[in-house]
Design a protein around this motif. Sequence first.
Motif, PDB file in Angstrom:
ATOM      1  N   LYS A 110       0.694   3.592  -3.251  1.00 29.47           N
ATOM      2  CA  LYS A 110       0.158   4.956  -3.105  1.00 29.47           C
ATOM      3  C   LYS A 110       1.193   5.991  -3.516  1.00 29.47           C
ATOM      4  CE  LYS A 110      -3.096   4.245   0.676  1.00 29.47           C
ATOM      5  NZ  LYS A 110      -3.310   4.460   2.103  1.00 29.47           N
ATOM      6  N   SER A 111       2.416   5.780  -3.087  1.00 31.60           N
ATOM      7  CA  SER A 111       3.466   6.733  -3.416  1.00 31.60           C
ATOM      8  C   SER A 111       3.702   6.795  -4.928  1.00 31.60           C
ATOM      9  CB  SER A 111       4.739   6.340  -2.676  1.00 31.60           C
ATOM     10  OG  SER A 111       5.761   7.200  -3.045  1.00 31.60           O
ATOM     11  N   ASP A 149      -6.921  -0.197  -4.661  1.00 29.55           N
ATOM     12  CA  ASP A 149      -6.594  -1.171  -3.622  1.00 29.55           C
ATOM     13  C   ASP A 149      -7.623  -2.305  -3.710  1.00 29.55           C
ATOM     14  OD1 ASP A 149      -6.209  -2.573  -1.308  1.00 29.55           O
ATOM     15  OD2 ASP A 149      -6.706  -0.918   0.045  1.00 29.55           O
ATOM     16  N   SER A 178       0.825  -1.218   0.000  1.00 30.28           N
ATOM     17  CA  SER A 178       0.000   0.000   0.000  1.00 30.28           C
ATOM     18  C   SER A 178       0.852   1.257   0.000  1.00 30.28           C
ATOM     19  CB  SER A 178      -0.928   0.032   1.212  1.00 30.28           C
ATOM     20  OG  SER A 178      -1.839  -1.016   1.100  1.00 30.28           O
ATOM     21  N   THR A 179       1.849   1.294   0.864  1.00 28.71           N
ATOM     22  CA  THR A 179       2.703   2.481   0.939  1.00 28.71           C
ATOM     23  C   THR A 179       3.373   2.724  -0.407  1.00 28.71           C
ATOM     24  OG1 THR A 179       3.159   1.790   3.193  1.00 28.71           O
ATOM     25  CG2 THR A 179       4.538   3.537   2.309  1.00 28.71           C
ATOM     26  N   TYR A 219      -5.083   5.086  -8.145  1.00 26.94           N
ATOM     27  CA  TYR A 219      -4.651   4.046  -7.209  1.00 26.94           C
ATOM     28  C   TYR A 219      -5.839   3.137  -6.887  1.00 26.94           C
ATOM     29  CZ  TYR A 219      -3.836   2.011  -2.595  1.00 26.94           C
ATOM     30  OH  TYR A 219      -3.749   1.144  -1.544  1.00 26.94           O
ATOM     31  N   MET A 247      -8.665   7.793   0.218  1.00 26.34           N
ATOM     32  CA  MET A 247      -9.524   6.831  -0.458  1.00 26.34           C
ATOM     33  C   MET A 247     -10.610   6.349   0.498  1.00 26.34           C
ATOM     34  SD  MET A 247      -8.746   3.284  -2.311  1.00 26.34           S
ATOM     35  CE  MET A 247      -9.305   2.530  -0.793  1.00 26.34           C
ATOM     36  N   SER A 258      -9.227  10.611  -3.471  1.00 29.10           N
ATOM     37  CA  SER A 258      -7.845  10.661  -3.950  1.00 29.10           C
ATOM     38  C   SER A 258      -7.018   9.568  -3.285  1.00 29.10           C
ATOM     39  CB  SER A 258      -7.257  12.029  -3.606  1.00 29.10           C
ATOM     40  OG  SER A 258      -7.267  12.164  -2.207  1.00 29.10           O
ATOM     41  N   VAL A 259      -5.773   9.456  -3.738  1.00 22.83           N
ATOM     42  CA  VAL A 259      -4.864   8.441  -3.199  1.00 22.83           C
ATOM     43  C   VAL A 259      -4.816   8.503  -1.670  1.00 22.83           C
ATOM     44  CG1 VAL A 259      -2.466   7.672  -3.145  1.00 22.83           C
ATOM     45  CG2 VAL A 259      -3.407   8.619  -5.244  1.00 22.83           C
ATOM     46  N   ASP A 260      -4.709   9.721  -1.149  1.00 18.88           N
ATOM     47  CA  ASP A 260      -4.525   9.859   0.299  1.00 18.88           C
ATOM     48  C   ASP A 260      -5.817   9.811   1.090  1.00 18.88           C
ATOM     49  OD1 ASP A 260      -1.655  10.189   0.461  1.00 18.88           O
ATOM     50  OD2 ASP A 260      -2.053  11.874  -0.871  1.00 18.88           O
ATOM     51  N   ALA A 309       1.500   6.092  -7.262  1.00 21.93           N
ATOM     52  CA  ALA A 309       0.329   6.733  -7.882  1.00 21.93           C
ATOM     53  C   ALA A 309       0.410   8.250  -7.734  1.00 21.93           C
ATOM     54  CB  ALA A 309      -0.955   6.196  -7.243  1.00 21.93           C
ATOM     55  N   ARG A 310       0.828   8.695  -6.553  1.00 19.27           N
ATOM     56  CA  ARG A 310       0.957  10.130  -6.285  1.00 19.27           C
ATOM     57  C   ARG A 310       1.999  10.741  -7.216  1.00 19.27           C
ATOM     58  NH1 ARG A 310       2.517   9.346  -1.064  1.00 19.27           N
ATOM     59  NH2 ARG A 310       0.536   8.632  -0.253  1.00 19.27           N
TER      60      ARG A 310
END
Length: 219
Positions: free
Chosen positions: A18-19, A30, A14-15, A28, A73, A69-71, A21-22
């Motif tokens: 996400k990074s 999941d 996940s980390t 992103y 979700m 957004s990614v952060d 994708a950002r």
Amino acid sequence: MIIAIDGPAGAGKSTVAKSLARRLNYLYIDTGAMYRAVAWKVLTDEIELEDTTRIGLLAAESHIELQGSVDEMRVFIDDREITNEIRTPQISQAASIVSAIPAVRRSLVAQQQEMGRMGNVVMEGRDIGTVVFPRAEVKIFLDASTEARAHRRFAEEAQKGMAASMQETRAAIESRDDRDSSRADSPLLQAEDAIYIDTSNFTIEEVIANILAIVSQKA
Ligand code: DC
């Protein structure tokens, strides 16, 4: 481009996803959250985990949505938000159990393929490189020692105030690994053309830099 990130629980998927994708400004997705959503509904409706027929139907009838957004979700099932409720150890185990049901996988995989159809997506899960997008341009299989994965998961759970003991976290990870790797339908497996990265002895930044280099090579 489709970037598939597969691997066992606690490997850092996940980390990393996400990074990526950002930084790449990709969508992103999941996919684990989708299996968790089905598990949440099964437990909430008090359906027996052995009732595979009913759970298969439930997965086909439920409307799962990943929004935001990614952060930030957010996860919804039939318009009910369950973003935080699906992150418990109980749901982790139940998600692993329902994900072994072929009818559940059929429904969710079809939705995932639709979600990634437009490309420019980072999708994380267990079978993205093998089943969902076997032709993904970049496939990464993230792994780490059981020790390192249990430590990470324990730290995450402790932060949320729901850690049991290190031993219990480790046992839960091991039982999930066993189930996810040994199921008949789309087991957790490294795709032949996936790049294997062991994250035990690297920082997340090093892992991300490594994958970004692979991505720019492909691009
Ligand atoms: O990635 P996660 O821990 O949120 O996933 C929860 C469970 O869902 C995992 O134990 C196995 C299942 N899963 C799966 O079978 N296939 C995927 N693509 C993603 C998750």
